[in-house]
Scaffold this active site. Structure first.
Site, short mmCIF file in Angstrom:
data_model
loop_
_atom_site.label_atom_id
_atom_site.label_comp_id
_atom_site.label_asym_id
_atom_site.label_seq_id
_atom_site.Cartn_x
_atom_site.Cartn_y
_atom_site.Cartn_z
N GLU A 202 -11.40 3.65 -36.41
CA GLU A 202 -11.36 4.71 -37.41
C GLU A 202 -12.38 4.41 -38.51
OE1 GLU A 202 -7.43 6.94 -37.33
OE2 GLU A 202 -7.12 5.25 -38.67
N ASN B 205 -0.52 10.58 -36.91
CA ASN B 205 -0.15 9.76 -38.06
C ASN B 205 0.15 10.72 -39.20
OD1 ASN B 205 0.01 8.04 -40.24
ND2 ASN B 205 -2.18 7.60 -40.32
N LYS C 132 1.31 10.14 -42.08
CA LYS C 132 1.12 9.57 -43.43
C LYS C 132 2.33 9.92 -44.31
CE LYS C 132 -3.80 10.11 -42.74
NZ LYS C 132 -5.11 9.87 -43.29
N GLY D 76 -9.96 11.87 -43.04
CA GLY D 76 -9.56 12.87 -44.01
C GLY D 76 -10.71 13.52 -44.76
N GLU E 173 -5.89 2.98 -45.00
CA GLU E 173 -5.21 3.23 -46.29
C GLU E 173 -4.36 2.02 -46.70
OE1 GLU E 173 -3.54 7.03 -45.20
OE2 GLU E 173 -5.59 7.81 -45.13
N GLY F 29 -4.73 12.33 -38.04
CA GLY F 29 -4.05 12.48 -39.32
C GLY F 29 -3.75 13.94 -39.61
N SER G 94 -10.93 12.62 -38.67
CA SER G 94 -11.20 14.06 -38.65
C SER G 94 -11.33 14.63 -37.24
CB SER G 94 -12.45 14.39 -39.49
OG SER G 94 -12.24 14.01 -40.83
N HIS H 141 -3.88 0.30 -40.88
CA HIS H 141 -4.56 1.56 -41.20
C HIS H 141 -5.44 1.35 -42.43
CE1 HIS H 141 -5.26 5.68 -42.51
NE2 HIS H 141 -5.04 6.01 -41.25
C1 PEP Z 1 -5.81 8.82 -39.86
O1 PEP Z 1 -5.18 8.86 -40.89
O2 PEP Z 1 -5.60 7.90 -39.07
C2 PEP Z 1 -6.79 9.88 -39.61
C3 PEP Z 1 -7.62 9.72 -38.60
O3 PEP Z 1 -6.79 10.95 -40.44
P1 PEP Z 1 -7.60 12.33 -40.25
O4 PEP Z 1 -7.42 12.77 -38.84
O5 PEP Z 1 -6.99 13.29 -41.24
O6 PEP Z 1 -9.04 12.03 -40.57
#
Ligand code: PEP
Length: 250
Positions: A167, A9, A11, A173, A97, A233, A212, A95
């Protein structure tokens, strides 16, 4: 056996130049084939570029979001059929966000899920709890509510042609990853919820972990019985990091 799936992803990141080198790196790394299914979800404006660079490879691509509306007077929105036009296989819906920064409700996310499937896209339905919700012992209730919004609107069978991504919001993040056991517990709960309604769908649906995931923790996460890959991400923006994750399932 469910195939491991790793989806990046991006973003709101990327540029014509950086996308090109990122995708060339990923393509080279996967040139000898991969047991893992791989996809990337770039910002809409780069779908044309990404489709040209990935055409003829085993790497799929998708949107990061879509409208719940049919085409029409919805300035700034992108309809499901437009994603199909650009060869998308997947689209991320709900998501965290989108839910937290843009106020997307469970019902709106379910409507986007429906539009994606009507157009033949595979929705990647994101669910997950906030830190306060986990600390209050409400993780399962939150995830169940988010999942039920789709099941109630579209029926459990709709999940057979979807991917679910667990998630935990506190892990996205932040560099804080759920432990493999913490993630496995929620994945098993999600699969169990689906199994109560349809065991066949529960057995089939891929449930990804996101939050992460990095090269150094992907293997232990993906080794858990109900974790079928990852939604990635930050680490999906670096070819070597992303490839390490893609190769983590052995
Ligand atoms: C995401 O945005 O779906 C995500 C898991 O981000 P990250 O891997 O940076 O935590």
């Amino acid at each position: 056996m469910r195939q491991i799936l790793v989806v990046g992803n991006w973003k709101m990141n990327g540029s014509i130049e950086s996308n090109q080198s990122l995708l060339e790196g990923i393509k080279q790394g996967l040139a000898n084939g991969s047991q893992t299914a791989v996809g990337v979800c770039p910002p809409y404006v780069y779908l044309q570029q990404v489709s040209e660079l990935l055409k003829g490879t085993n790497i799929a691509w998708g949107g990061e979001n879509l409208s719940e509306q049919n085409p029409g007077a919805f300035t700034g929105e992108v309809a499901a059929n437009m994603l199909v036009d650009f060869g998308c296989k997947y689209v991320i819906v709900g998501h965290s966000e989108r839910r937290s920064l843009y106020g997307e409700s469970d019902e709106l996310v379910a409507s986007k899920f429906a539009k994606a499937q009507e157009a033949g896209l595979i929705p990647i339905l994101c669910v997950g709890e906030l830190l306060e919700e986990r600390e209050a012992g409400n993780t399962e209730a939150v995830v169940k509510r988010q999942l039920d919004a789709v099941i109630n609107q579209l029926g459990v069978a709709s999940l057979a042609k979807s991917v679910v991504a667990y998630e935990p919001v506190w892990a996205i993040g932040t560099g804080k990853t759920a432990t493999p056991q913490q993630a496995q517990d929620v994945h098993a709960f999600i699969r169990g919820q689906i199994a109560e309604k349809d065991a066949g769908v529960a057995e089939k649906v891929q449930i990804l972990y996101g939050g992460s995931v990095k090269g150094n923790n992907a293997a232990e996460l993906f080794a858990m019985s109900d974790i079928d890959g990852g939604l990635i991400g930050g680490a999906s923006l670096n070819a070597n990091d992303f490839l390490t994750i893609c190769q983590a399932s052995g």
